[in-house]
Design a protein around this motif. Structure first.
Motif, short mmCIF file in Angstrom:
data_model
loop_
_atom_site.label_atom_id
_atom_site.label_comp_id
_atom_site.label_asym_id
_atom_site.label_seq_id
_atom_site.Cartn_x
_atom_site.Cartn_y
_atom_site.Cartn_z
N ASP A 283 23.71 8.76 2.40
CA ASP A 283 25.13 8.91 2.07
C ASP A 283 25.52 10.36 1.81
OD1 ASP A 283 23.69 9.18 -0.22
OD2 ASP A 283 24.85 7.76 -1.41
N ASN A 284 24.66 11.31 2.19
CA ASN A 284 24.96 12.72 1.95
C ASN A 284 24.09 13.57 2.86
OD1 ASN A 284 26.11 15.02 0.81
ND2 ASN A 284 25.82 14.32 -1.29
N LYS B 113 28.10 17.05 1.99
CA LYS B 113 29.22 16.22 2.44
C LYS B 113 30.51 16.59 1.73
CE LYS B 113 30.49 11.32 2.92
NZ LYS B 113 30.03 9.92 2.67
N LEU B 114 30.39 17.00 0.45
CA LEU B 114 31.58 17.24 -0.36
C LEU B 114 31.85 18.70 -0.67
CD1 LEU B 114 31.21 14.32 -2.96
CD2 LEU B 114 32.58 14.37 -0.86
N GLY C 193 25.73 16.36 -5.70
CA GLY C 193 26.52 15.59 -6.66
C GLY C 193 27.89 15.21 -6.16
N ASN C 194 28.59 14.43 -6.98
CA ASN C 194 29.96 14.00 -6.69
C ASN C 194 30.98 14.63 -7.63
OD1 ASN C 194 29.24 12.13 -4.58
ND2 ASN C 194 28.43 10.79 -6.17
N ASP C 195 30.50 15.10 -8.79
CA ASP C 195 31.38 15.67 -9.81
C ASP C 195 31.40 17.19 -9.66
OD1 ASP C 195 32.70 16.56 -12.10
OD2 ASP C 195 31.96 14.89 -13.31
N SER D 10 35.42 22.73 -2.38
CA SER D 10 35.46 21.31 -2.05
C SER D 10 36.62 21.15 -1.05
CB SER D 10 35.69 20.46 -3.30
OG SER D 10 36.99 20.69 -3.82
#
Length: 791
Positions: free
Chosen positions: A295-296, A315-316, A422-424, A446
């Motif tokens: 997923d990344n 990814k982010l 990470g996502n944060d 981002s």
């Protein structure tokens, strides 16, 4: 007829030999390999040999990364690990014994061992997976690369400690303040402290563009109010550092990076650019790769031996780094004496015994026991590098080294990878402030936000800031490290109002900041040029970012050449020739520019008229800061001006004579183009000067150390050969449908016979890029070995 047949036979024999050597030494990218991992891992390759590692877990992806790097760069891995551990002599014998003594003298190996002993399980598993991948990759090779064969040596198992040692070594070698402090100390051997401050650019009053900094006053007050402090000379004279709530402490490089907010780009999304500058080598210090998870993903550039993507994207997020010149080390002059056969050092009127460490250095089977001594500051540097020979030699300077690299940082690998995967966004950025070292400036983006974070600790020092750029008296107790700046005071810039942020090894703050962190830090022409161009552009595109990354305008020369003209004699034919040629120059150091060659010859000659200083001052930031400020406030007679004729105006004489000599030399050159005088050279270690230089590469180039398309000249007089530059470039748009762009200066493989040894070099030299998403042409499968329970 016999001769023809013999020649044909020799040609066929040579071709057959080449084929055999190529087959057994160059890695095969399409095969099936059985591993000890629990899950299958795939390594696909594009037409440049750049690997994509497809794995279910991050741990498995690092195994695949290590495997791929072993296929491509096994000699580089081995050379880096033995160099950083001070073990070169195990292969090269007494020729490198002095270098090994110097490297171990730096004192970071003890910290590496402590970190390994207390490492958390997650970090240990990740680094062990990377090491296992390297070792499995080595086993997959039919034969070791050519370098191992020529030196008749093997490849011992790679370990986590090898990664830690090399990481520490590279961080220390990239510490600009250590280099500058060494040069300033050399200046101080010739001149008074006042003149050393002028020639060594200590204090904003002695710097060119002192008011220019990465973070301006408005941003400092907005994002870190507690650090803003109005500068005055009186404050400097009366300065005394104090401890508040700081942490109690236990005891040829550069880069460009910038990021533009989506409101100011043609895509509507942030665009980030980065080009780290390291010393040229074959192969490149950088290795491109992609780790593709469920997923990344992470894609960009790693330093071989260290499984961290220093620059790249996930990814982010996307990120880029430059070295942050934040004064991470100090030399201390020590008073030493032997008492009862043991070496002691003086501190606050008391004598203390040094701590002794005995290192065993293997020189081709002969063991040398070397004793190192440590004061309360750090290791006493009994060895130094002889700049003429490049070898380690004894030193009697009695200097000890205190550096952040001696402190144990257990969190750096976790914190960086947690941010990247990470996502944060904000949590990851703020956690990066916990890192002790490396000290780097990171820009990030981002899909919505951009920003900047300085990584690594800021040191609070006692003593007058005017001493910060020089070795300090270690016996007084008045120049000590007091602690680190609190994490919450680290300035993190998110979405600055100007719409962009740039860093190019500049001063982090100008003079209006507390603790005088940048009192001995120069501005750079590259940072000045970045802000100049970005300020003018209303909307930035990927194409304009590419153009800016390859910009070759010398802004410092453009702004100050009028002062050179002012002091020339208009009745002198050679002076008029110089003025006429340079007046028609656009200050672009293009490959075909003949005018750029004339200016560079003049600057090289003129820099040598500052008496008593080495080429390391003449071809670096300190010369730039002094020279261009001095042109604005030119004096015809100063004590640093070489005076061979007992003149009353030696500085003016030197300037004018340098112009005359430059014109003479330039007119004698048949091909005056800059690219014929200036080529980027890529030496191979250790075979750069051996075997007729077949491992080396050289290519015509452009620019100089002050242009964004950077080229640092080698430290040899009358030579314009480039020895360092932007070894890796990337441009990343955060718009989902945009592919990232990147390029390195050589190629993926370190194997001389591989087609990927230098297949990116021509593209790199032309300022071109390749897409991060290339068609994959080879697939290697790392399949887990079947367990008995599966049979």
């Amino acid at each position: 007829m016999i001769i023809i047949k013999l020649l044909l036979f020799l040609v066929l024999l040579a071709a057959s030999l080449y084929y055999v050597v190529h087959f057994v030494t160059v890695a095969h990218y399409s095969q099936l390999v059985i591993t000890n991992r629990d899950q299958e891992i795939k390594i696909t390759r594009d037409k440049y040999g750049i690997p994509t590692i497809i794995a279910d877990s991050f741990e498995d992806s690092l195994f695949g990364l290590g495997f791929a790097q072993a296929q491509d760069r096994l000699w580089q891995i081995h050379f880096r690990r033995i160099a950083s551990a001070g073990r070169l002599s195990s292969i090269f014998g007494d020729e490198t014994l002095g270098m090994d003594k110097y490297l171990r003298n730096l004192g970071y190996l003890e910290s590496s061992k402590r970190i390994l002993e207390s490492m958390d399980l997650r970090t240990r598993n990740l680094l062990q997976a990377y090491a296992d991948g390297i070792n499995q990759g080595r086993q997959s090779l039919i034969a070791l690369p050519i370098e191992f064969q020529l030196l008749q040596t093997d490849f011992p198992e790679f370990t986590i400690l090898d990664t830690l040692n090399f990481f520490k070594f590279y961080v220390l070698m990239a510490s600009l303040d250590i280099q500058f402090e060494t040069v300033r100390n050399e200046i101080n051997q010739v001149y008074s402290k006042k003149l050393t401050a002028i020639l060594g650019s200590i204090g904003p009053e002695n710097m060119y563009h002192a008011n220019f900094s990465m973070i301006n006053d408005e941003e400092l007050q907005e994002f870190s109010k507690n650090l803003y402090k109005h500068y005055s000379q009186r404050d400097i004279d009366e300065f005394k550092a104090t401890i508040e709530d700081f942490e109690v402490m236990p005891q040829f490089a550069g880069s460009n990076a910038w990021v533009v907010h989506g409101n100011y780009t043609t895509t509507g999304y942030p665009i980030l650019a980065n080009d780290p500058h390291l010393q040229n080598s074959m192969p490149s210090p950088w290795y491109q790769a992609k780790l593709k998870l469920k997923d990344n993903y992470i894609q960009g550039a790693t330093l071989v031996c260290v499984p961290i993507f220093a620059a790249g994207r996930s990814k982010l997020f996307s990120w880029g780094i430059t070295i942050l010149y934040s004064d991470t080390a100090d030399f201390f002059k020590e008073k030493l004496q032997y008492q009862n056969g043991k070496l002691h050092y003086l501190f606050k009127q008391q004598w203390f015994p040094t701590r002794e460490v005995i290192e065993q250095i293997d020189s081709k089977g002969v063991i040398h026991n070397v004793t190192y001594h440590f004061t309360g500051h750090g290791p006493i540097m009994d060895y130094q590098i002889d700049r003429l020979t490049g070898k380690g030699v004894p030193s009697s300077a009695n200097l000890s080294l205190q550096a952040l690299i001696h402190y144990d940082d257990f969190s750096v690998f976790n914190l960086i990878t947690e941010f990247q995967l990470g996502n944060d966004f904000k949590a990851g950025i703020y956690n990066l402030r916990k890192i002790i070292s490396p000290n780097v400036a990171m820009v990030f983006a981002s899909k919505q936000d951009i920003g900047f974070v300085p990584m690594g600790k800021f040191i609070i020092r006692e003593g007058n800031p005017n001493t910060h750029g020089l070795p300090k008296e270690g016996w007084t107790g008045e120049n000590e490290w007091l602690g680190f700046l609190e994490e919450e005071k680290h300035p993190i810039i998110i979405n600055p109002s100007k719409g962009y942020f740039a860093t190019a090894n500049d001063r982090l703050f100008n003079q209006n900041s507390d603790h005088y962190f940048t009192h001995a830090v120069c501005a750079t022409s590259r940072g000045y040029r970045l802000y100049e161009v970005l300020k003018e552009q209303k909307k930035v595109s990927i194409q304009s970012m590419m153009k800016l990354q390859n910009d070759i305008l010398d802004a410092y020369v453009r702004d100050t050449i009028k002062y050179v003209f002012l002091y020339l004699d208009k009745s002198n034919a050679k002076h008029n020739k110089f003025i006429d040629v340079i007046n028609k120059w656009d200050f672009q150091l293009t490959g075909d520019s003949t005018r750029a060659t004339l200016y560079m010859i003049f600057e090289d000659i003129y820099s040598q008229t500052i008496q008593g200083l080495t080429i390391y001052w003449q071809r670096g930031y300190l010369f730039d800061s002094f020279h261009f400020k001095n042109l604005e406030n030119f004096s015809i007679n100063e004590p640093w001006c070489l005076n061979l004729l007992n003149s009353t105006q030696p500085c003016l004489d030197n300037l004018q004579t340098s112009v005359e000599k430059a014109v003479d030399k330039w007119e004698k050159i048949q091909d005056k183009r800059w690219e014929t005088q200036h080529q980027q050279f890529f030496p191979h270690g250790p075979f750069g000067g051996k075997l007729f230089g077949i491992f080396n590469k050289q290519i015509p180039y452009r620019g100089n150390r002050r242009t964004l398309a950077t080229s640092w000249l080698e430290m040899k007089r009358d030579s314009f050969r480039g020895m360092a530059g932007a070894n890796y470039r990337q441009i990343i748009s955060m718009r989902p449908e945009d592919d990232g762009l990147y390029i390195i200066d050589t190629g993926t493989s370190g194997n001389l016979l591989s087609k990927h040894y230098d297949d990116q070099m021509q593209l790199w030299a032309k300022g071109e890029y390749i897409s991060m998403n290339q068609e994959q042409v080879d697939t290697l499968i790392l399949r887990p070995q079947k367990k008995k329970s599966d049979l």
